[in-house]
Design a protein around this motif. Structure first.
Motif, PDB file in Angstrom:
ATOM      1  N   TYR A 211       0.864  -1.118   0.137  1.00 28.21           N
ATOM      2  CA  TYR A 211      -0.049  -0.037  -0.251  1.00 28.21           C
ATOM      3  C   TYR A 211       1.004   1.279  -0.084  1.00 28.21           C
ATOM      4  O   TYR A 211       0.592   2.104  -0.857  1.00 28.21           O
ATOM      5  CB  TYR A 211      -1.011   0.116   1.121  1.00 28.21           C
ATOM      6  N   ARG A 214       2.779   2.073  -3.203  1.00 26.89           N
ATOM      7  CA  ARG A 214       1.634   2.555  -4.089  1.00 26.89           C
ATOM      8  C   ARG A 214       1.414   3.993  -3.976  1.00 26.89           C
ATOM      9  O   ARG A 214       1.359   4.633  -4.979  1.00 26.89           O
ATOM     10  CB  ARG A 214       0.558   1.779  -4.089  1.00 26.89           C
ATOM     11  N   ARG A 217       4.659   6.351  -4.672  1.00 21.41           N
ATOM     12  CA  ARG A 217       4.814   6.339  -6.216  1.00 21.41           C
ATOM     13  C   ARG A 217       3.853   7.246  -6.768  1.00 21.41           C
ATOM     14  O   ARG A 217       4.263   8.174  -7.716  1.00 21.41           O
ATOM     15  CB  ARG A 217       4.959   4.978  -6.781  1.00 21.41           C
ATOM     16  N   HIS A 218       2.545   7.225  -6.272  1.00 16.19           N
ATOM     17  CA  HIS A 218       1.570   8.141  -6.931  1.00 16.19           C
ATOM     18  C   HIS A 218       1.890   9.848  -6.605  1.00 16.19           C
ATOM     19  O   HIS A 218       1.775  10.619  -7.309  1.00 16.19           O
ATOM     20  CB  HIS A 218       0.100   7.571  -6.344  1.00 16.19           C
ATOM     21  N   GLU A 294      -8.759   2.995  -8.474  1.00 19.63           N
ATOM     22  CA  GLU A 294      -7.533   3.536  -9.045  1.00 19.63           C
ATOM     23  C   GLU A 294      -7.304   5.019  -8.157  1.00 19.63           C
ATOM     24  O   GLU A 294      -8.081   5.892  -7.970  1.00 19.63           O
ATOM     25  CB  GLU A 294      -7.629   3.949 -10.436  1.00 19.63           C
ATOM     26  N   LYS A 478      -2.058  -8.716  -9.133  1.00 19.86           N
ATOM     27  CA  LYS A 478      -2.681  -7.617  -8.673  1.00 19.86           C
ATOM     28  C   LYS A 478      -4.148  -7.402  -8.605  1.00 19.86           C
ATOM     29  O   LYS A 478      -4.655  -7.946  -9.697  1.00 19.86           O
ATOM     30  CB  LYS A 478      -1.800  -6.111  -8.809  1.00 19.86           C
ATOM     31  N   ASN A 482      -4.526  -1.624  -8.864  1.00 20.34           N
ATOM     32  CA  ASN A 482      -3.224  -1.536  -8.289  1.00 20.34           C
ATOM     33  C   ASN A 482      -2.293  -1.794  -9.397  1.00 20.34           C
ATOM     34  O   ASN A 482      -1.204  -1.185  -9.669  1.00 20.34           O
ATOM     35  CB  ASN A 482      -2.962  -2.466  -7.214  1.00 20.34           C
ATOM     36  N   ASP A 485      -2.033   1.432 -11.644  1.00 21.55           N
ATOM     37  CA  ASP A 485      -1.173   2.431 -10.913  1.00 21.55           C
ATOM     38  C   ASP A 485       0.352   1.944 -11.018  1.00 21.55           C
ATOM     39  O   ASP A 485       1.195   2.872 -10.933  1.00 21.55           O
ATOM     40  CB  ASP A 485      -1.585   2.594  -9.342  1.00 21.55           C
ATOM     41  N   SER A 486       0.657   0.777 -10.724  1.00 15.19           N
ATOM     42  CA  SER A 486       1.976   0.445 -10.840  1.00 15.19           C
ATOM     43  C   SER A 486       2.565   0.488 -12.382  1.00 15.19           C
ATOM     44  O   SER A 486       3.786   0.769 -12.407  1.00 15.19           O
ATOM     45  CB  SER A 486       2.156  -1.357 -10.399  1.00 15.19           C
ATOM     46  N   ASP A 489       3.507   4.061 -13.145  1.00 15.62           N
ATOM     47  CA  ASP A 489       4.507   4.483 -12.502  1.00 15.62           C
ATOM     48  C   ASP A 489       5.859   3.692 -13.530  1.00 15.62           C
ATOM     49  O   ASP A 489       6.872   4.488 -13.615  1.00 15.62           O
ATOM     50  CB  ASP A 489       4.624   3.866 -11.261  1.00 15.62           C
TER      51      ASP A 489
END
Length: 895
Positions: A211, A214, A217-218, A294, A478, A482, A485-486, A489
């Motif tokens: 978590y 995530r 990075r965001h 998201e 995932k 997720n 989002d990954s 990145d």
């Protein structure tokens, strides 16, 4: 290594030295500021040592606590009398006080009953924390904010019991951006770093790590996009605005001159080059409905997911019929990709073709194969922000996808499709994929022949897929949100890597372009000496006409084929296999059909027998586009195609061929071999005619050592092509003889001897072998005794003599080579001009970006003064970084 081995014992002794006390006996505390004393009046013994301090002294407990007030995550040890034992700063009494400057006591302290767990780059730590409860500002009282101000990221919002240092999150971020290292592996490594003996309990914080990584990075993605500076807040983020843009691509009003549209002849230099492809390794397992949201759907590289799914539901599920004579089965398999157990079977993407950066909103999930509706939507989303005049699209199925594209786009919403109709669109097929297409696609979609393509190979997106491959296994596990989002990145990391390497990349491109241009101009000049100015003028006119309508105009790059036997055979065999599948025959193995297997095997056989053959049958420059400069060791395994299997049998055992190869497979190989034999003869005759033409021109017109050397090199190259074509023919002939010893093919194909590789006329026997006097003595006067080689005679499959045509055969062959050489030269000239223009664009973009950050100053007037100070400092930091990048590139490129 041998030298190191001489000192191995010494190294080992030094390692073990650290396990001892490093003194004959326990000494007193070595801290000069130590004030503690033992009952006998001496300093306390130095029983503690830090593993993370540099050259640490032996300290007493009080001094260890005092010197580590600002290093609460250092690892310490205590001397037991015989060895060092693990202990912690928390165990010996260290307490971390948050919310106040060092030395200040909080009037309303708030402490947890138990220590909290902190994960740092050196492992897990239990830390006693006292939070501030006396602050007047409500934000200052929040425990999560107090932890964040200590650079500890809380795992929960209200009463955090676990936190991760910014350093441990940043390290994981950087590791995963260059490798497929998973959170599970990173968590396990931190556990082992804390205790690898198994004698101490180490807590598990794997879910919390996922978590927090995530979120971290965001937040950095938003920070680097300037979203924190927007007075309207993060929620006002527009689609695609968080993605990193390519600085070398054309952006009107940013890095293009004001008059960029004025000169139509230079418009090609401002083309936006795009590449489209799908990747079926980036799947997602069906994990049921997930409520996981998201963090910013559509803000970066993925399209906005809900709008995407809603639009796909409206689009008809068209099964497009392909009329391309291609072995590339993307269209046919679009609806056949296995999706059992998966909600996503892959992703489609759009990148900038020349520089490899992923386009904003240029990625979308594929539900079932590579359907047009998916790829159309992703493409439209990727060009919404474009404002150029011309877009060149590289796609491995461009020949089919481009058909009816305008009609398909009319069915999409106006806000998505309106921009599409403002562009001039050009379509090409990537160089590595083009040979798998039929003859109709070879020239009209060729990056080698079409004007304005420079040295683009169109395969840049495949390199991006190779980078993402290691992540596929972890991403399919995932949640859908997720995963997006990954991957957003990861796409951002990929783009930034491309941007920061832009200086070196452009330098290398320009050096390569200058060298390639000089090489191809010299080769073109040598070839031009073998033709007249009138011929060259006609050929240039053919090129001009063809460029205006590549699909229908006469093609100057191809000879009139005697019989398009090889392509016809392949098309017939592919159609036969379609019928076999329709009849329920299970002919494919691992998604490879028998014809594909045989074709690949034959191609591999040619390359093994003749290493380097691709340099002759393809443009050497194209070969460089796919070379990784890796020396591949010889393959020792036998290919074992049907023609390689023995036909010898015994009463006890049938032959290898009858046991392991069906009659259908043998027939298919025989047909393919016949096509290869026909193509090899065509190449052989063409190379012979061109060699004769160049040699005669050299003999008649070339004077001087330099010009003779240059012309001689061209002649030698044609001789090498003759040898390669002859060897390929002999391979095909021997295989046919093994498969069908008495077949009808013998009427057209005969054994090929060196003496057969000559021209069709007596005067063609003059070449550059031996002296002029020697050739005169060897040749009988007159042509009464001359017999042309069998390769120039009519065959069963083609009644016309191979040296007969409306245009002289040698002129046709020379025209084909001349226009190809001209195109190669032009593409290198374009490459040089385009790279220089891209360098200018990069500098202009960096300057613009530097100024853009300065324009973000003082935009959030309502923020607190400490937040405003951080916002302004970050603007200056980013502005200076982009300005420095521009200066470094300019310095690197000067001269």
């Amino acid at each position: 290594v041998e030298r190191w081995l001489e000192h191995r014992t010494s190294y080992l002794d030094e390692f073990l030295r650290h396990d001892g006390y490093d003194r004959p006996n326990v000494v007193s505390c070595e801290d000069p500021a130590c004030s503690g004393t033992s009952p006998n009046g001496e300093r306390e013994p130095g029983q503690f040592c830090c593993l993370d301090c540099f050259q640490p002294p032996r300290l007493c407990q009080d001094c260890m606590l005092r010197t580590h007030a600002h290093h609460p995550l250092h690892r310490i040890q205590k001397w037991s009398g015989t060895n060092w034992e693990h202990t912690t700063l928390q165990q010996i009494g260290l307490v971390v006080r948050l919310g106040h400057a060092p030395g200040w006591e909080c009037s309303v302290p708030h402490a947890y009953e138990h220590p909290i767990t902190i994960l740092h780059t050196n492992g897990f730590h239990e830390v006693s924390v006292i939070f501030c409860g006396c602050a007047l500002d409500g934000n200052d009282l929040l425990k999560r904010n107090q932890l964040l101000r200590a650079r500890w990221f809380p795992a929960s919002q209200d009463k955090p019991q676990t936190a991760f240092t910014f350093d441990v999150l940043e390290l994981f971020h950087q590791i995963t951006s260059v490798s497929g290292y998973s959170a599970h592996q990173y968590h396990a490594a931190l556990q082992n770093l804390t205790d690898n003996s198994g004698t101490r309990r180490v807590p598990k914080r794997y879910d919390d790590l996922g978590y927090c990584t995530r979120y971290y990075r965001h937040l950095h993605m938003l920070k680097r996009a300037g979203r924190a500076h927007d007075p309207d807040g993060v929620a006002a983020t527009k689609e695609g605005s968080v993605a990193l843009q390519c600085p070398a691509c054309p952006h009107p009003d940013i890095n293009l001159p004001p008059e960029w549209k004025d000169d139509a002849t230079k418009l090609w230099m401002f083309t936006l080059f795009l590449a489209i492809d799908a990747n079926f390794r980036l799947k997602l397992k069906d994990r049921g409905d997930s409520k996981d949201p998201e963090l910013g759907s559509g803000w970066a590289y993925f399209v906005e997911h809900q709008a995407y799914l809603a639009e796909l539901a409206k689009q008809p599920d068209l099964l497009e019929k392909s009329d391309c004579d291609s072995t590339h089965r993307a269209i046919e398999r679009a609806h056949l990709k296995s999706h059992k157990g998966y909600t996503v079977t892959g992703v489609g993407a759009v990148i900038c073709g020349r520089h490899g950066l992923i386009r904003p909103n240029g990625v979308g999930d594929l539900q079932v194969g590579e359907r047009y509706s998916n790829m159309d939507y992703i493409f439209l989303s990727s060009i919404i922000s474009a404002s150029v005049a011309v877009i060149l699209i590289s796609y491995d199925i461009a020949c089919q996808w481009s058909k009816n594209i305008a009609q398909r786009m009319e069915s999409y919403p106006i806000n998505l499709a309106a921009n599409f109709f403002t562009f001039i669109l050009r379509y090409v097929i990537p160089k590595f994929h083009l040979p798998a297409h039929g003859p109709k696609c070879q020239c009209p979609y060729s990056l080698n022949y079409l004007e304005g393509c420079a040295r683009l190979d169109g395969e840049g997106i495949e390199r991006g897929w190779a980078h993402l491959g290691p992540y596929s296994s972890s991403h399919k596990e995932k949640t859908a949100a997720n995963r997006h989002d990954s991957m957003d990145d990861l796409f951002g990391s990929w783009n930034w890597r491309k941007i920061k390497e832009m200086g070196t990349t452009m330098t290398n491109k320009l050096i390569t372009a200058l060298q390639g241009m000089a090489k191809q101009e010299a080769a073109f000049l040598s070839l031009s000496e073998a033709s007249t100015e009138a011929q060259q003028s006609d050929w240039l006119h053919m090129i001009t006409v063809w460029q205006q309508d590549p699909l229908h105009a006469p093609n100057p790059f191809q000879e009139p084929e005697e019989v398009e036997l090889q392509s016809n055979i392949r098309r017939d065999l592919d159609q036969q296999e379609v019928l076999e599948r329709a009849q329920g025959q299970n002919i494919d193995v691992n998604d490879v059909s028998p014809v594909q297997f045989l074709d690949r095997g034959i191609t591999l056989e040619i390359e093994i027998h003749m290493p380097g053959v691709q340099e002759l049958v393809q443009d050497a420059d194209d070969l460089l586009d796919h070379s990784d400069d890796v020396e591949v060791p010889p393959i020792l395994l036998k290919l074992l195609l049907p023609s390689h299997l023995s036909t010898t049998s015994t009463p006890e055992q049938p032959s290898e061929r009858s046991r392991f190869a069906t009659g259908s497979l043998c027939d298919k190989e025989a047909k393919l071999r016949e096509g290869h034999a026909a193509a090899a003869l065509t190449s052989l005759r063409r190379a012979i005619r061109c060699k004769i033409k160049v040699y005669k021109s050299k003999k008649a017109n070339v004077r001087g050592i330099r010009d003779n050397t240059r012309a001689g090199t061209v002649v030698a190259q044609y001789q090498q092509k003759i040898s390669v074509a002859a060897d390929i023919y002999r391979l095909a002939y021997n295989s046919l003889h093994s498969l069908d010893p008495g077949g009808e093919w013998l009427e057209s194909y005969k054994p090929l001897h060196p003496a057969d590789c000559t021209g069709p006329q007596l005067q063609d026997q003059d070449d550059d072998q031996g002296t002029s006097a020697h050739r005169h003595r060897q040749r009988r006067l007159g042509d009464g005794n001359f017999v042309a080689s069998w390769i120039w005679q009519p065959s069963r499959s083609n009644k016309r003599r191979p040296n007969q045509s409306e245009e002289g055969d040698d002129d046709i062959a020379m025209r084909v080579d001349w226009v190809k050489a001209y195109s190669r030269k032009q593409r290198w000239i374009e490459e040089k001009e385009l790279v220089v223009e891209e360098m200018r664009r990069v500098l202009a973009f960096y300057d613009w970006k530097s100024e853009w950050w300065l324009q973000r100053l003082d935009q959030r007037e309502q923020a607190s003064h400490v937040v405003r100070a951080g916002l302004d400092a970050y603007c200056h930091k980013q502005s200076n970084m982009w300005k420095t990048m521009a200066q470094q590139c300019a310095t690197m490129w000067t001269g």
